[in-house]
Design an enzyme around this catalytic site. Structure first.
Site, PDB file in Angstrom:
ATOM      1  N   GLY A   1      84.590  -7.874 -11.071  1.00 34.60           N
ATOM      2  CA  GLY A   1      84.043  -7.568 -12.385  1.00 34.60           C
ATOM      3  C   GLY A   1      82.771  -8.325 -12.739  1.00 34.60           C
TER       4      GLY A   1
ATOM      5  CE1 TYR B   1      75.240  -4.817   1.417  1.00 43.67           C
ATOM      6  CE2 TYR B   1      73.574  -4.298  -0.223  1.00 43.67           C
ATOM      7  CZ  TYR B   1      74.746  -3.979   0.441  1.00 43.67           C
ATOM      8  OH  TYR B   1      75.412  -2.823   0.120  1.00 43.67           O
ATOM      9  CD  GLU B   2      68.025  -5.103  -1.808  1.00 41.22           C
ATOM     10  OE1 GLU B   2      66.816  -5.442  -1.773  1.00 41.22           O
ATOM     11  OE2 GLU B   2      68.603  -4.771  -2.861  1.00 41.22           O
TER      12      GLU B   2
ATOM     13  CE1 TYR C   1      74.167  -1.310 -10.280  1.00 44.16           C
ATOM     14  CE2 TYR C   1      72.835  -0.108  -8.707  1.00 44.16           C
ATOM     15  CZ  TYR C   1      73.265  -1.296  -9.240  1.00 44.16           C
ATOM     16  OH  TYR C   1      72.789  -2.477  -8.741  1.00 44.16           O
TER      17      TYR C   1
ATOM     18  CE1 TYR D   1      74.066 -10.520  -2.344  1.00 40.02           C
ATOM     19  CE2 TYR D   1      74.336 -12.739  -3.218  1.00 40.02           C
ATOM     20  CZ  TYR D   1      74.483 -11.832  -2.189  1.00 40.02           C
ATOM     21  OH  TYR D   1      75.056 -12.222  -1.004  1.00 40.02           O
TER      22      TYR D   1
ATOM     23  N   GLY E   1      84.059  -6.910  -6.584  1.00 39.74           N
ATOM     24  CA  GLY E   1      85.293  -6.283  -7.042  1.00 39.74           C
ATOM     25  C   GLY E   1      85.988  -7.088  -8.130  1.00 39.74           C
TER      26      GLY E   1
END
Length: 181
Positions: free
Chosen positions: A103, A23-24, A139, A94, A101
């Site tokens: 939580g 992903y990064e 964040y 992660y 979504g």
């Protein structure tokens, strides 16, 4: 549900680290092995710790089952000379895409915040890639503030080895060696 990782979770953590690295956009840099993770997390002198997020219920589309691990947080203690207290540095957070979504990320961060508060730690810190807008917004929604005046620095590979060569031993001030800490 959030729980501490166990040795049986090492393959799962390893797989999610690789998913995060992909992903990064840095999968080729994710070189840690399961054995290295096992030693770091569960060896004689653990240096890092991990929490696992498990789904509380199955998803309507069947992509997630109740009790399935869907995310992790890997962290270690740091220390502030200014506050005179330890803190937590979150190395990796992660949540698998199909569980986002739900939580789980907030629950992992809340569990780490609880560790900080319970232990009297004054700071909870982490880094986020500047292009990762969804994470930055998440964040920010929790009240995390950017450290705009600070820039992360990293040394590895040959520059690290070159600098290490300047360290001198007590026995022979002209010869570089490893120090015991």
């Amino acid at each position: 549900m959030i729980r501490p990782a166990t040795p049986a979770d090492v393959p799962l953590i390893h797989a999610m680290i690789r998913e995060l690295a992909e992903y990064e956009r840095a999968l080729e840099e994710a070189k840690a092995t399961e054995q290295q993770l096992r030693e770091a997390l569960f060896g004689a002198d653990p240096a890092v710790f991990a929490l696992i997020a498990e789904s509380d219920e199955s998803s309507a589309d069947g992509t997630i089952t109740a009790g399935e691990p869907v995310g992790f947080a890997l962290w270690f203690r740091n220390f502030s000379t200014w506050t005179g207290t330890h803190g937590i540095y979150l190395e990796d957070l992660y949540v698998r895409p199909q569980a986002r979504g739900g939580g789980h990320g907030k629950a992992l961060l809340a569990a780490l915040a609880r560790i900080c508060v319970d232990r009297g730690y004054q700071r909870f810190e982490w880094s986020v890639l500047d292009w990762n807008e969804p994470s930055i917004a998440f964040y920010k929604s929790l009240g995390a503030e950017p450290m705009n005046e600070w820039t992360v620095r990293r040394m590895s590979g040959e520059p690290l080895r070159t600098l290490a060569g300047f360290a001198q031993s007590d026995e022979n001030p002209n010869k570089a060696t490893s120090l015991s800490i």
